[in-house]
Design a protein around this motif. Sequence first.
Motif, PDB file in Angstrom:
ATOM      1  N   ASN A  67      -5.896  -1.289   5.155  1.00 48.79           N
ATOM      2  CA  ASN A  67      -4.583  -1.649   5.404  1.00 48.79           C
ATOM      3  C   ASN A  67      -4.438  -3.153   5.669  1.00 48.79           C
ATOM      4  OD1 ASN A  67      -5.005   1.216   7.218  1.00 48.79           O
ATOM      5  ND2 ASN A  67      -3.128   1.221   5.906  1.00 48.79           N
ATOM      6  N   ASN A  68      -3.313  -3.439   5.260  1.00 48.89           N
ATOM      7  CA  ASN A  68      -2.818  -4.780   5.749  1.00 48.89           C
ATOM      8  C   ASN A  68      -1.699  -4.805   7.085  1.00 48.89           C
ATOM      9  OD1 ASN A  68      -4.293  -6.917   4.333  1.00 48.89           O
ATOM     10  ND2 ASN A  68      -3.143  -6.766   2.576  1.00 48.89           N
ATOM     11  N   TYR A  69      -2.189  -5.055   8.012  1.00 49.45           N
ATOM     12  CA  TYR A  69      -1.183  -5.281   8.912  1.00 49.45           C
ATOM     13  C   TYR A  69      -1.698  -6.161  10.176  1.00 49.45           C
ATOM     14  CZ  TYR A  69       2.217  -2.269  11.898  1.00 49.45           C
ATOM     15  OH  TYR A  69       3.012  -1.982  12.702  1.00 49.45           O
ATOM     16  N   TYR A  70      -1.236  -7.492   9.785  1.00 47.80           N
ATOM     17  CA  TYR A  70      -1.824  -8.337  10.747  1.00 47.80           C
ATOM     18  C   TYR A  70      -1.702  -8.279  12.149  1.00 47.80           C
ATOM     19  CZ  TYR A  70      -3.636 -11.518   6.455  1.00 47.80           C
ATOM     20  OH  TYR A  70      -4.297 -11.768   5.696  1.00 47.80           O
ATOM     21  N   GLU A  71      -0.587  -7.712  12.675  1.00 47.31           N
ATOM     22  CA  GLU A  71      -0.205  -7.525  13.856  1.00 47.31           C
ATOM     23  C   GLU A  71      -1.494  -6.770  14.643  1.00 47.31           C
ATOM     24  OE1 GLU A  71       1.800  -7.079  11.784  1.00 47.31           O
ATOM     25  OE2 GLU A  71       3.954  -7.332  12.414  1.00 47.31           O
ATOM     26  N   CYS A 125      -0.706  -4.363  -3.824  1.00 48.53           N
ATOM     27  CA  CYS A 125      -0.774  -5.520  -3.055  1.00 48.53           C
ATOM     28  C   CYS A 125      -1.049  -6.887  -3.525  1.00 48.53           C
ATOM     29  CB  CYS A 125      -2.024  -5.158  -2.210  1.00 48.53           C
ATOM     30  SG  CYS A 125      -2.354  -6.560  -0.733  1.00 48.53           S
ATOM     31  N   MET A 131      -2.151   1.557  -4.722  1.00 47.12           N
ATOM     32  CA  MET A 131      -2.453   3.089  -4.483  1.00 47.12           C
ATOM     33  C   MET A 131      -1.021   3.602  -4.863  1.00 47.12           C
ATOM     34  SD  MET A 131      -2.026   2.645  -0.333  1.00 47.12           S
ATOM     35  CE  MET A 131      -0.404   2.097   0.579  1.00 47.12           C
ATOM     36  N   SER A 160      10.049  -7.091  12.171  1.00 45.65           N
ATOM     37  CA  SER A 160       9.190  -6.127  12.963  1.00 45.65           C
ATOM     38  C   SER A 160       9.251  -6.232  14.338  1.00 45.65           C
ATOM     39  CB  SER A 160       7.864  -6.481  12.381  1.00 45.65           C
ATOM     40  OG  SER A 160       7.631  -6.143  10.979  1.00 45.65           O
ATOM     41  N   TYR A 179       6.581 -10.727  12.442  1.00 45.40           N
ATOM     42  CA  TYR A 179       6.646 -10.426  11.135  1.00 45.40           C
ATOM     43  C   TYR A 179       8.084 -10.234  10.560  1.00 45.40           C
ATOM     44  CZ  TYR A 179       4.495  -9.153   6.571  1.00 45.40           C
ATOM     45  OH  TYR A 179       4.259  -8.806   5.155  1.00 45.40           O
ATOM     46  N   ASN A 208      -0.180   2.416   8.993  1.00 42.51           N
ATOM     47  CA  ASN A 208       0.787   2.418   7.637  1.00 42.51           C
ATOM     48  C   ASN A 208       2.212   1.883   8.043  1.00 42.51           C
ATOM     49  OD1 ASN A 208      -1.471   4.470   6.725  1.00 42.51           O
ATOM     50  ND2 ASN A 208      -0.826   3.164   4.892  1.00 42.51           N
ATOM     51  N   ARG A 213       9.024   1.713   8.100  1.00 40.16           N
ATOM     52  CA  ARG A 213       8.685   0.707   7.122  1.00 40.16           C
ATOM     53  C   ARG A 213       9.538   0.522   6.081  1.00 40.16           C
ATOM     54  NH1 ARG A 213       3.030   0.969   4.344  1.00 40.16           N
ATOM     55  NH2 ARG A 213       3.717  -0.746   3.519  1.00 40.16           N
ATOM     56  N   GLY A 221       3.096  -5.836  -1.947  1.00 44.52           N
ATOM     57  CA  GLY A 221       2.980  -5.112  -0.773  1.00 44.52           C
ATOM     58  C   GLY A 221       3.613  -5.631   0.332  1.00 44.52           C
ATOM     59  N   PHE A 222       3.219  -7.121   0.392  1.00 41.27           N
ATOM     60  CA  PHE A 222       3.890  -7.945   1.645  1.00 41.27           C
ATOM     61  C   PHE A 222       5.312  -7.794   2.126  1.00 41.27           C
ATOM     62  CE2 PHE A 222       3.586 -11.405  -1.504  1.00 41.27           C
ATOM     63  CZ  PHE A 222       4.683 -12.053  -1.080  1.00 41.27           C
ATOM     64  N   SER A 224       6.919  -4.703   1.820  1.00 43.13           N
ATOM     65  CA  SER A 224       7.180  -3.792   2.539  1.00 43.13           C
ATOM     66  C   SER A 224       6.750  -3.608   3.995  1.00 43.13           C
ATOM     67  CB  SER A 224       6.123  -2.553   1.571  1.00 43.13           C
ATOM     68  OG  SER A 224       6.819  -2.430   0.345  1.00 43.13           O
ATOM     69  N   LYS A 226       6.367  -3.378   7.845  1.00 40.80           N
ATOM     70  CA  LYS A 226       6.111  -2.064   8.536  1.00 40.80           C
ATOM     71  C   LYS A 226       6.688  -2.526  10.274  1.00 40.80           C
ATOM     72  CE  LYS A 226       1.595  -1.448   6.731  1.00 40.80           C
ATOM     73  NZ  LYS A 226       0.068  -1.827   6.703  1.00 40.80           N
TER      74      LYS A 226
HETATM   75  N1  MTE Z   1       4.267  -5.488   7.784  1.00 40.94           N
HETATM   76  C1  MTE Z   1       3.767  -6.008   8.855  1.00 40.94           C
HETATM   77  N2  MTE Z   1       4.590  -5.788  10.073  1.00 40.94           N
HETATM   78  N3  MTE Z   1       2.803  -6.852   9.072  1.00 40.94           N
HETATM   79  C2  MTE Z   1       1.713  -6.949   8.031  1.00 40.94           C
HETATM   80  O1  MTE Z   1       0.673  -7.722   7.923  1.00 40.94           O
HETATM   81  N4  MTE Z   1       1.496  -6.519   5.842  1.00 40.94           N
HETATM   82  C3  MTE Z   1       1.921  -6.256   4.371  1.00 40.94           C
HETATM   83  C4  MTE Z   1       2.778  -4.768   4.162  1.00 40.94           C
HETATM   84  N5  MTE Z   1       3.665  -4.833   5.360  1.00 40.94           N
HETATM   85  C5  MTE Z   1       2.263  -6.288   6.678  1.00 40.94           C
HETATM   86  C6  MTE Z   1       3.435  -5.493   6.672  1.00 40.94           C
HETATM   87  C7  MTE Z   1       1.032  -6.095   3.243  1.00 40.94           C
HETATM   88  S1  MTE Z   1       0.180  -7.851   2.699  1.00 40.94           S
HETATM   89  C8  MTE Z   1       0.756  -4.960   2.568  1.00 40.94           C
HETATM   90  S2  MTE Z   1      -0.278  -4.917   1.195  1.00 40.94           S
HETATM   91  C9  MTE Z   1       1.294  -3.797   2.995  1.00 40.94           C
HETATM   92  O2  MTE Z   1       2.105  -3.886   4.082  1.00 40.94           O
HETATM   93  C10 MTE Z   1       0.186  -2.636   3.203  1.00 40.94           C
HETATM   94  O3  MTE Z   1       0.573  -1.305   3.399  1.00 40.94           O
HETATM   95  P1  MTE Z   1      -0.449  -0.469   3.794  1.00 40.94           P
HETATM   96  O4  MTE Z   1      -1.504  -0.614   4.820  1.00 40.94           O
HETATM   97  O5  MTE Z   1       0.542   1.134   3.859  1.00 40.94           O
HETATM   98  O6  MTE Z   1      -1.133   0.074   2.272  1.00 40.94           O
END
Ligand code: MTE
Length: 304
Positions: A67-71, A125, A131, A160, A179, A208, A213, A221-222, A224, A226
């Motif tokens: 997963n990408n989720y920098y938080e 991504c 995926m 977010s 974010y 996710n 989201r 993907g960024f 999208s 979350k």
């Molecule tokens: N949303 C938040 N709040 N923080 C994040 O870091 N990363 C984004 C996106 N949404 C991100 C986020 C990035 S870079 C990608 S590729 C997707 O979430 C990854 O979603 P996944 O983990 O469901 O594959």
Amino acid sequence: MLRLGEKISAAEITPEAVYLERRRFMLGGAALALSALSGLGHAGCEHGNIPASSEPLTDIDAATHHNNYYEFSTDKKSVSRLAKDFNPRPWTVAVSGEVRKPKTYDIDELTRLVHPEERIYRLRCVEGWSMVVPWLGIPLCEVLRRADPTGKAKFVEFVSIKKPESMPGQRYASLSWPYTEGLRIDEAMHPLTMLVFGMYGKPLPNQNGAPLRLVVPWKYGFKSIKAIAQIRLVENQPLTSWSRSAPREYGFYANVNPAVAHPRWSQRRETRLGELSKRDTLPFNGYAEQVAPLYQGMDLVANF
Ligand code: MTE
């Protein structure tokens, strides 16, 4: 399976093996079923051309442990562990800005606004992995339309949650917090743009993006975002977290485009999670037929 008007509750969740087996039989009929349902409860949001997918689904374990989720962390393999205890309840989502009917929804009210749909979308991504996931949600258009946007609403800004006490990555300046992301209003109203609260027939896992989201399948993907807490309709193009941190690398549009390289790597090929060989990346992530008209006459190199 979900029936019309039902909300997803823990009790209704189908065991994964049963779900995947059922899905294999249903794939063919899914598009038909969706188009039959789409006439109900969706007045004003055009759902005409939702593409059916016959691609194999990404393994749920891969989709929920990379997963990408920098938080939580910049390490993709640690996010699921670090997000395990995050509590996505109670949760509200405020819809505000250039609208005649601003409203703060409780998350459970929002997810019940119209009957949920399951759609199989690819997510690609910017870093080169992709995926194929059965997402559960509602078209964003349903929420925006109810807010009654004014003539000044040209863009939508998404924000977010900011909760450093339970999101350890927010204690570092890896990005500016909260974010934020954005879409042009016509992109936000497009029938493919989905507000998602489940995947693989279950509530969205924390890692996710629980409880809510965005999934914009033709963009990197960024976009999208979350854990959405605010949806603001605005007049001017919003500054997004990624554009702020590296403007030459992450543009506002971020449409998947194999012809435009990221400054540090090519975008021509991608790796599906769980597969070894690479495949060609498609313009607009394979959704060109649905979304290319949004960008007619636009320079997609300048507007990357
Ligand atoms: N949303 C938040 N709040 N923080 C994040 O870091 N990363 C984004 C996106 N949404 C991100 C986020 C990035 S870079 C990608 S590729 C997707 O979430 C990854 O979603 P996944 O983990 O469901 O594959």
